[in-house]
Design a protein around this motif. Structure first.
Motif, short mmCIF file in Angstrom:
data_model
loop_
_atom_site.label_atom_id
_atom_site.label_comp_id
_atom_site.label_asym_id
_atom_site.label_seq_id
_atom_site.Cartn_x
_atom_site.Cartn_y
_atom_site.Cartn_z
N GLN A 16 -31.36 -18.66 -78.42
CA GLN A 16 -31.51 -18.68 -76.94
C GLN A 16 -30.76 -20.14 -76.95
N ARG A 17 -31.03 -21.80 -77.77
CA ARG A 17 -30.47 -22.68 -77.33
C ARG A 17 -29.01 -22.79 -78.08
N VAL A 18 -28.90 -22.18 -78.66
CA VAL A 18 -27.11 -22.06 -79.21
C VAL A 18 -26.69 -21.50 -78.93
N GLU A 19 -27.15 -20.25 -77.96
CA GLU A 19 -26.39 -19.09 -76.58
C GLU A 19 -26.69 -20.09 -75.67
N LEU A 195 -19.28 -18.22 -89.74
CA LEU A 195 -20.08 -18.42 -88.31
C LEU A 195 -20.33 -20.02 -88.22
N GLU A 196 -21.16 -19.76 -89.49
CA GLU A 196 -22.32 -21.07 -90.19
C GLU A 196 -21.64 -22.11 -90.14
N PRO A 197 -19.92 -23.00 -90.17
CA PRO A 197 -19.79 -23.92 -89.40
C PRO A 197 -19.77 -24.46 -88.12
N VAL A 198 -19.45 -23.23 -87.43
CA VAL A 198 -19.68 -22.89 -85.89
C VAL A 198 -21.24 -23.42 -85.81
N TYR A 199 -22.04 -22.51 -86.54
CA TYR A 199 -23.39 -22.61 -85.67
C TYR A 199 -24.03 -23.85 -85.46
N ALA A 200 -23.54 -24.44 -86.50
CA ALA A 200 -23.79 -25.85 -86.87
C ALA A 200 -23.32 -26.80 -86.37
N SER A 201 -22.71 -26.49 -85.75
CA SER A 201 -21.58 -28.09 -85.00
C SER A 201 -22.19 -27.75 -84.05
N VAL A 202 -22.71 -26.40 -83.15
CA VAL A 202 -23.10 -26.85 -81.63
C VAL A 202 -24.68 -26.56 -82.01
N TRP A 205 -24.01 -30.21 -81.43
CA TRP A 205 -24.18 -30.92 -80.85
C TRP A 205 -24.96 -31.00 -79.81
N GLU A 206 -26.44 -30.04 -79.86
CA GLU A 206 -27.15 -29.21 -78.97
C GLU A 206 -27.97 -30.71 -79.13
N GLU A 207 -29.01 -30.53 -80.29
CA GLU A 207 -30.05 -31.91 -80.32
C GLU A 207 -29.31 -32.97 -80.29
N ARG A 208 -28.41 -33.85 -80.16
CA ARG A 208 -28.36 -35.02 -80.64
C ARG A 208 -28.32 -35.56 -78.35
N SER A 251 -31.74 -24.37 -90.04
CA SER A 251 -31.74 -25.37 -91.65
C SER A 251 -32.07 -26.02 -90.12
N HIS A 252 -32.10 -25.87 -89.03
CA HIS A 252 -32.05 -27.75 -88.26
C HIS A 252 -33.41 -27.78 -87.84
N SER A 253 -34.44 -26.52 -87.59
CA SER A 253 -35.30 -26.55 -86.72
C SER A 253 -36.26 -27.11 -87.35
N SER A 254 -36.93 -28.08 -85.70
CA SER A 254 -38.76 -28.99 -85.94
C SER A 254 -39.09 -28.11 -86.90
N GLN A 255 -40.29 -28.55 -87.94
CA GLN A 255 -41.38 -27.47 -88.35
C GLN A 255 -42.89 -28.23 -87.38
#
Length: 273
Positions: A16-19, A195-202, A205-208, A251-255
């Protein structure tokens, strides 16, 4: 038929955050406006930008700029001047890695014909931003292939809504069928697996530009008894998670952080004998 092992790994965040981030960038002319202000700015008024987009017109340009302002991509000081110029926000100024990943993915896996940079980026965004796209891509990346009913259960999407989404994903070149018969499973295409590099870059950017959320309270985990962990049990387990995407892909979500028990209050009355 048992669920096949994963053939690709696509780390990502909450779909949901990525989209949501992709939808902010996807509207037509958004990429071109960002590039134009970056090149000819740093500040530009509506009428100045409209000159670079003659087919858009000033009224529509004004609406598009207002939408980008609401999304946090533009800034302006219009409290005392309704014609104040727009300038790129810090959120927009850091879009370089996202745009580069979209251009590379598109040129290598979607369309190798010559295109303008902005047009290629907007075409890629239009393929990736529809709702449930990230969820479907990540589930197929994890399992390798899934039949329609199992995919609908794991994604927690009504089958009636998933039918047009899968049709669009096939049209956009992200998903294909493993056969021509009804009921054959869906798999990712080469473009979908890349699509891995695309999702990772988005995600970065969103987390920043998003405040770190408070750690959520851990929720109960539903488990299956050992005898049920056959091929059907694996599919059922995916459905019981009821979350859009398996946690292993985040891989980038907080625990969640462990909660420290509060010390007993000295003012608490002692219980009588």
């Amino acid at each position: 038929m048992p669920i096949q092992p994963a053939t690709a790994t696509i780390p990502g965040a909450d779909p949901q955050r990525v989209e949501g981030a992709l939808r902010q960038l996807a509207p037509k002319w958004t990429t071109g406006i960002v590039h134009t202000i970056a090149k000819y700015g740093p500040e530009m008024r509506v009428r100045d930008l409209a000159r670079y987009f003659p087919s858009v017109g000033a009224p529509f340009m004004s609406k598009r700029l207002a939408t980008m302002h609401e999304a946090g991509l533009l800034r302006r000081d219009a409290e005392f001047d309704r014609t104040a110029p727009y300038r790129l926000s810090q959120r927009a100024l850091t879009l370089g890695p996202v745009y580069r990943s979209l251009v590379q993915w598109s040129s290598e896996h979607i369309d190798r014909s010559p295109q303008g940079r902005s047009d290629r980026i907007e075409d890629a965004l239009s393929r990736l931003q529809p709702r449930h796209t990230t969820t479907v891509v990540q589930l197929l990346a994890e399992h390798g292939s899934l039949r329609f009913t199992h995919l609908a259960e794991a994604a927690d999407v009504y089958e009636a809504l998933l039918v047009p989404r899968l049709a669009r994903l096939q049209e956009d070149g992200l998903v294909t069928r493993a056969g021509t018969r009804h009921g054959d499973p869906y798999t990712l295409t080469e473009a979908g697996q890349a699509l891995e590099p695309v999702y990772a870059s988005v995600q970065r950017w969103e987390e920043r530009h998003t405040a770190v959320p408070t750690a959520p309270v851990p929720t109960a985990v539903r488990t299956l008894p050992a005898p049920a962990l056959g091929s059907d049990g694996i599919r059922t387990a995916a459905a019981l998670r009821r979350s859009a995407v398996p946690a292993a892909l985040f891989s980038h979500s907080s625990q969640p952080q462990p909660r420290t028990p509060a010390a007993p209050s000295a003012a608490s009355p002692a219980r009588g004998r």
